[in-house]
Write a protein that holds these residues in place. Structure first.
Motif, mmCIF file in Angstrom:
data_model
loop_
_atom_site.group_PDB
_atom_site.id
_atom_site.type_symbol
_atom_site.label_atom_id
_atom_site.label_comp_id
_atom_site.label_asym_id
_atom_site.label_seq_id
_atom_site.Cartn_x
_atom_site.Cartn_y
_atom_site.Cartn_z
ATOM 1 N N GLY A 118 -18.623 13.233 -7.363
ATOM 2 C CA GLY A 118 -17.220 12.904 -7.199
ATOM 3 C C GLY A 118 -16.570 12.453 -8.491
ATOM 4 O O GLY A 118 -17.177 12.497 -9.568
ATOM 5 N N ALA A 119 -15.325 11.976 -8.371
ATOM 6 C CA ALA A 119 -14.569 11.590 -9.560
ATOM 7 C C ALA A 119 -13.534 10.537 -9.184
ATOM 8 O O ALA A 119 -13.089 10.442 -8.034
ATOM 9 N N LEU A 120 -13.151 9.741 -10.183
ATOM 10 C CA LEU A 120 -12.035 8.798 -10.064
ATOM 11 C C LEU A 120 -10.856 9.353 -10.844
ATOM 12 O O LEU A 120 -11.008 9.711 -12.023
ATOM 13 N N LEU A 121 -9.696 9.415 -10.200
ATOM 14 C CA LEU A 121 -8.508 9.983 -10.824
ATOM 15 C C LEU A 121 -7.354 8.981 -10.792
ATOM 16 O O LEU A 121 -7.299 8.118 -9.907
ATOM 17 N N PRO A 122 -6.412 9.072 -11.743
ATOM 18 C CA PRO A 122 -5.221 8.219 -11.678
ATOM 19 C C PRO A 122 -4.460 8.457 -10.377
ATOM 20 O O PRO A 122 -4.472 9.563 -9.831
ATOM 21 N N ARG A 161 4.569 7.530 -3.206
ATOM 22 C CA ARG A 161 5.053 6.207 -3.589
ATOM 23 C C ARG A 161 6.436 5.899 -3.018
ATOM 24 O O ARG A 161 6.949 4.792 -3.207
ATOM 25 N N SER A 162 7.023 6.851 -2.312
ATOM 26 C CA SER A 162 8.286 6.564 -1.632
ATOM 27 C C SER A 162 8.057 5.736 -0.370
ATOM 28 O O SER A 162 9.001 5.189 0.203
ATOM 29 N N ILE A 163 6.805 5.633 0.074
ATOM 30 C CA ILE A 163 6.454 4.843 1.255
ATOM 31 C C ILE A 163 5.733 3.587 0.807
ATOM 32 O O ILE A 163 4.720 3.650 0.103
ATOM 33 N N ASN A 164 6.256 2.428 1.206
ATOM 34 C CA ASN A 164 5.685 1.137 0.824
ATOM 35 C C ASN A 164 5.300 0.372 2.082
ATOM 36 O O ASN A 164 6.162 -0.069 2.839
ATOM 37 N N LEU A 167 0.842 -1.191 0.000
ATOM 38 C CA LEU A 167 0.000 0.000 0.000
ATOM 39 C C LEU A 167 0.877 1.241 0.000
ATOM 40 O O LEU A 167 1.914 1.282 0.663
ATOM 41 N N HIS A 168 0.450 2.250 -0.754
ATOM 42 C CA HIS A 168 1.124 3.549 -0.755
ATOM 43 C C HIS A 168 0.164 4.579 -0.172
ATOM 44 O O HIS A 168 -0.937 4.771 -0.710
ATOM 45 N N ALA A 195 -6.335 -1.093 -9.145
ATOM 46 C CA ALA A 195 -6.945 -0.160 -10.091
ATOM 47 C C ALA A 195 -6.080 1.064 -10.359
ATOM 48 O O ALA A 195 -6.305 1.779 -11.340
ATOM 49 N N ASN A 196 -5.109 1.350 -9.478
ATOM 50 C CA ASN A 196 -4.247 2.530 -9.629
ATOM 51 C C ASN A 196 -5.066 3.818 -9.730
ATOM 52 O O ASN A 196 -4.800 4.678 -10.562
#
Length: 258
Positions: free
Chosen positions: A191-195, A233-236, A96-97, A173-174
């Motif tokens: 609302g909205a879904l975003l990358p 994304r630097s945290i995993n 998870l990020h 799903a990213n």
């Protein structure tokens, strides 16, 4: 057949009597080490304690195997003692990020926070908030009048996001969900879904008359003027799940609950 060898594991438990008793039983049954020496952490409690454990172990990035001694237990496995080595050997790892929040107060103060589930923006008084939303530097919603708005990760999509009628998102799903909380205008915006690479900028249009706060898990900032949100994304973060209770499967099942 020989039983799989246990990794060096540390036990962490919530303050509830049930979790503390379970920790004592596991400590008598299996060898444990201090968290600083561990290769893996066993977390005993509910979803709230799992979030607390993820935050606490973030600097080391150790895998965390949770066992549910709370209520919902969405991020945890069932509690068990005798088959722990086999369960750990078969466990699936999920990465998870979290979200990064950078909030700027009306006095210019800047506060950073991390959110595993969501970053939420709320009104502070009886009056609705007035917000402007930019995505990647482009104005997408010049004015949103609402109780608030949140940005949720896939792992958090079944938490507050779902209660606010936001979408459930599979882990692969990213995507990130941008979900309004009781929107008044525009009334039909849901609302909205975003990358997951999108950067959200939420500006408070009337911070004096209609003050707003921002919350990322354990960090709350009151009287904010602007909030920046993005996936860090630097945290995993590494969660371990039994194959039959895999987080992907739980998220899928939630979409077919009658």
């Amino acid at each position: 057949m020989a039983r799989p060898a246990l990794p060096k594991m540390a036990l962490l438990a919530a303050a509830t009597p049930e979790a503390q008793a379970a920790m004592e039983i596991l400590a008598r049954r299996w060898p444990t080490v201090d968290p600083d020496e561990a290769e893996l952490v066993i977390a005993l409690g509910g979803d709230g304690f799992m979030l607390e454990t993820l935050h606490g172990q973030m600097p080391r990035g150790l895998p965390i195997y949770g066992m549910n001694l709370g209520t919902v237990g969405f991020l945890l496995n069932e509690f068990g003692i005798d088959d722990l080595p086999d369960r750990l050997a078969r466990a699936h790892e999920v990465s998870l990020h979290p979200l990064r929040m950078e909030a700027t107060g009306t006095d210019g103060t800047q506060v950073s926070g991390i959110a595993i589930n969501e970053v939420s923006i709320y009104r502070e008084t009886r009056q609705a908030a007035r917000l402007a939303i930019e995505i990647d530097g482009v104005a997408r919603l010049p004015e949103l009048v609402c109780d608030g708005v949140l940005v949720a990760t896939p792992a958090g999509s079944t938490a507050y996001n779902l209660s606010a009628h936001g979408p459930i998102m599979p882990l692969g799903a990213n995507l990130l969900a941008l979900t309004p909380i009781s929107p008044f205008r525009p009334r039909r915006w849901r609302g909205a879904l975003l990358p997951n690479g999108a950067r959200f900028s939420i500006r408070v249009l009337d911070p004096v008359k209609r003050p707003v706060s921002a919350v990322s898990d354990y960090t709350e900032v009151r009287d904010v003027a602007r909030v920046e949100i993005w996936e860090d994304r630097s945290i995993n973060l590494k969660l371990l799940f039994d194959p039959e209770h895999h987080l992907e499967e739980r998220i899928l099942k939630e979409q077919f609950v009658p």
